[in-house]
Design an enzyme around this catalytic site. Structure first.
Site, short mmCIF file in Angstrom:
data_model
loop_
_atom_site.label_atom_id
_atom_site.label_comp_id
_atom_site.label_asym_id
_atom_site.label_seq_id
_atom_site.Cartn_x
_atom_site.Cartn_y
_atom_site.Cartn_z
N ILE A 1 0.87 -1.17 0.00
CA ILE A 1 0.00 0.00 0.00
C ILE A 1 0.91 1.22 0.00
O ILE A 1 2.08 1.14 0.39
CB ILE A 1 -0.99 0.03 1.19
CG1 ILE A 1 -0.26 0.05 2.54
CG2 ILE A 1 -1.95 -1.13 1.11
CD1 ILE A 1 -1.21 0.19 3.73
N ASP A 2 0.40 2.36 -0.45
CA ASP A 2 1.22 3.56 -0.58
C ASP A 2 1.83 3.97 0.74
O ASP A 2 1.26 3.73 1.81
CB ASP A 2 0.38 4.72 -1.11
CG ASP A 2 0.01 4.55 -2.58
OD1 ASP A 2 0.54 3.65 -3.23
OD2 ASP A 2 -0.84 5.34 -3.07
N ASN A 3 2.98 4.64 0.66
CA ASN A 3 3.63 5.14 1.87
C ASN A 3 2.70 6.02 2.70
O ASN A 3 2.72 5.97 3.93
CB ASN A 3 4.88 5.96 1.50
CG ASN A 3 5.96 5.12 0.87
OD1 ASN A 3 5.80 3.91 0.66
ND2 ASN A 3 7.08 5.74 0.54
N THR B 1 -0.48 5.88 2.94
CA THR B 1 -1.69 5.16 3.38
C THR B 1 -1.38 4.38 4.64
O THR B 1 -0.32 3.78 4.77
CB THR B 1 -2.16 4.19 2.27
OG1 THR B 1 -2.38 4.93 1.07
CG2 THR B 1 -3.45 3.49 2.67
N ARG C 1 -6.67 7.11 -5.06
CA ARG C 1 -6.30 8.52 -5.09
C ARG C 1 -6.61 9.16 -6.43
O ARG C 1 -7.19 10.24 -6.52
CB ARG C 1 -4.82 8.67 -4.75
CG ARG C 1 -4.46 8.18 -3.37
CD ARG C 1 -2.96 8.04 -3.17
NE ARG C 1 -2.27 9.31 -3.32
CZ ARG C 1 -0.95 9.45 -3.35
NH1 ARG C 1 -0.17 8.37 -3.27
NH2 ARG C 1 -0.40 10.63 -3.47
#
EC number: 5.4.99.-
Length: 476
Positions: free
Chosen positions: A264-266, A268, A385
């Site tokens: 998952i994104d940094n 998030t 996003r």
């Protein structure tokens, strides 16, 4: 995974090493040309200095850093305070490219002498995973000098390559695949390519977290972590030390490090599954491929979203920001998410945003936000996003996508793939210009967090259902 170049020539004794200057030195501190305010395309600048071992990049660092990086110690190496403690700010990116020209070269010693770096610093770079190698040097970029191109041709000529037993049975492309150097006592043979990320991207947030409190569950096969925002799941190309996998493994005092199963994104936060064994890592990867893992997200959007499935098509280019279109475009990937609920809540107050380092991205109406529960049907990078921003409901604090959403509200025609559908009537050159201008409307990646949490993850195994939830999101 080690290469035959390093394992085959592995030694535990000290041998004399004759070192030559590197094939290339890449400095990307200053971009050669910019594509927009925040994003750059780098054309590597090659520097060659066969008579000097001192790295030109070190001599051109910020004056404020001179005492750390260019003053000499009694040992002849620059003074160095190690990579710890973690600096508050990242140093400018710097990557060095080298080719070993003699056999039985100790990699760490080679790097020390070529780049005039402390042995302790190089040892830390290796520990961080910031040193990579390949059996065969990749082709230099167009900016390479004739001298550098000549050197590349010499070390990759068929007559030279056929004498190297370490690459027998491999194509040149296979031999150019890079791996990490993992030990300070690894040796390399002549022709080995080295890439050194001298200034790894740092993650100060890792040292602020009570990692034990973020552990949701521990089983024989896996660990569930409630990932904090502002951290990487498994690390980056130049830093695998400062990652969730590393710090969670230490918090649990595990004999073997945890293995990454998904990302998952940094920016998030929320549920991440780490495998404890290679076998379960493979099992979980298969479940993800077969869409047997269900992921639910909480999203804090700046505007309301309709209940139901939202579909877009994402440009296949592997770079941020991710561009999406409501229309099907050849080669673009289908992205789908399902909004299960959307409720109006007060916009987080200034104190809450400051506490969690949430950026003010210029959204004017800050009386209410909209907490949405989202079922992610496809899993593309930045999908939630990008899709929510395309709907005019960017995530709170998303400094990359919210500025573009605001710009499109002011000028609906600025997005070539937006509601105006201008891409249908554009010539290719016009489209390229419009895309560059649209990318320019996006901002930089968030420093820490945004209004996004991986709130639930579940899957079935032979022993039944596995269901886990993250804690309370930052905005509540």
């Amino acid at each position: 995974m080690a290469s035959p170049a390093l394992t085959g020539g592995y030694r535990n004794l000290t041998v004399p090493v004759s070192l030559l200057r590197t094939l290339a030195s890449t400095r990307i501190t200053t971009p050669l040309f910019r594509t927009n305010k925040y994003h750059y395309k780098h054309s590597p600048r090659f520097i060659s200095s066969p008579k000097r071992f001192t790295c030109l990049s070190l001599l051109q660092t910020d004056p404020q850093n001179q005492t750390t990086h260019s003053s000499s110690s009694t040992s002849g190496y620059p003074e160095y305070n190690r990579l710890m403690p973690c600096p508050a700010h990242n140093l400018p990116p710097r990557i060095e490219h080298m080719v070993v020209l003699e056999d039985d070269v100790l990699v760490s010693e080679f790097i020390c002498k070529q780049l005039d770096l402390s042995p302790l610093y190089v040892a830390d770079l290796i520990r961080f995973g910031a040193v990579h190698y390949a059996l065969v040097c990749p082709k230099p970029p167009p900016t390479a000098t004739p001298e550098q191109i000549k050197l590349f041709e010499e070390v990759t000529s068929p007559s030279v390559l056929k004498k190297r037993s370490s690459i027998k049975g491999k194509t040149v492309r296979e031999a150019q695949k890079t791996f990490r150097v993992t030990h300070t006592n690894q040796y390399a043979e002549a022709g080995t390519y080295l890439r050194v990320h001298v200034h790894p991207k740092r993650s100060p947030r890792c040292y602020e977290i009570d990692w034990k409190s973020r552990i949701v569950a521990v089983t024989e096969s896996y660990v569930i972590l409630d990932k904090p925002a502002g951290t990487t799941v498994g690390g980056t190309t130049d830093n695998i030390e400062e990652s969730c996998a590393t710090f969670a493994s230490r918090a649990l005092d595990l004999p073997e490090p945890l293995k990454t199963t998904h990302q998952i994104d940094n920016c998030t936060e929320g549920c991440v599954v780490f495998a404890r064994t290679k076998e379960y890592c493979s099992v979980f990867h298969t479940k993800i491929r077969n869409k047997e893992v269900k992921k639910l997200y909480r999203a804090l959007a700046a505007a309301p979203l309709p209940i139901g499935i939202i579909s877009h098509y994402m440009r296949p280019k592997n770079m941020a920001p991710r561009l999406v279109s409501e229309d099907s475009i050849k080669g673009w990937h289908l992205c789908q998410l399902e909004v299960l609920e959307c409720k109006k809540i007060p916009w987080p107050d200034a104190a809450t945003e400051k506490k969690h380092d949430i950026e003010d991205c210029g959204w004017t109406s800050k009386e209410f936000a909209y907490e949405c529960k989202i079922n992610l049907l496809t899993g593309k990078t930045h999908q939630i996003r990008a899709q929510l921003a395309a709907c005019g409901a960017p995530l709170v604090g998303d400094s990359m996508y919210m500025p573009a959403a605001i710009a499109e509200m002011v000028n609906p025609g600025i997005n070539p793939y937006g509601k105006a559908k201008k891409h249908y009537i554009m010539e290719e050159n016009e489209k390229e210009t419009a895309v560059a201008e649209w990318i320019d409307r996006h901002g930089k990646e968030p420093r820490v967090g945004i209004g996004l949490q991986a709130c639930q993850i579940s899957w079935d195994d032979d022993d039944g259902e596995h269901f886990y939830e993250a804690g309370t999101p930052w905005w509540r």
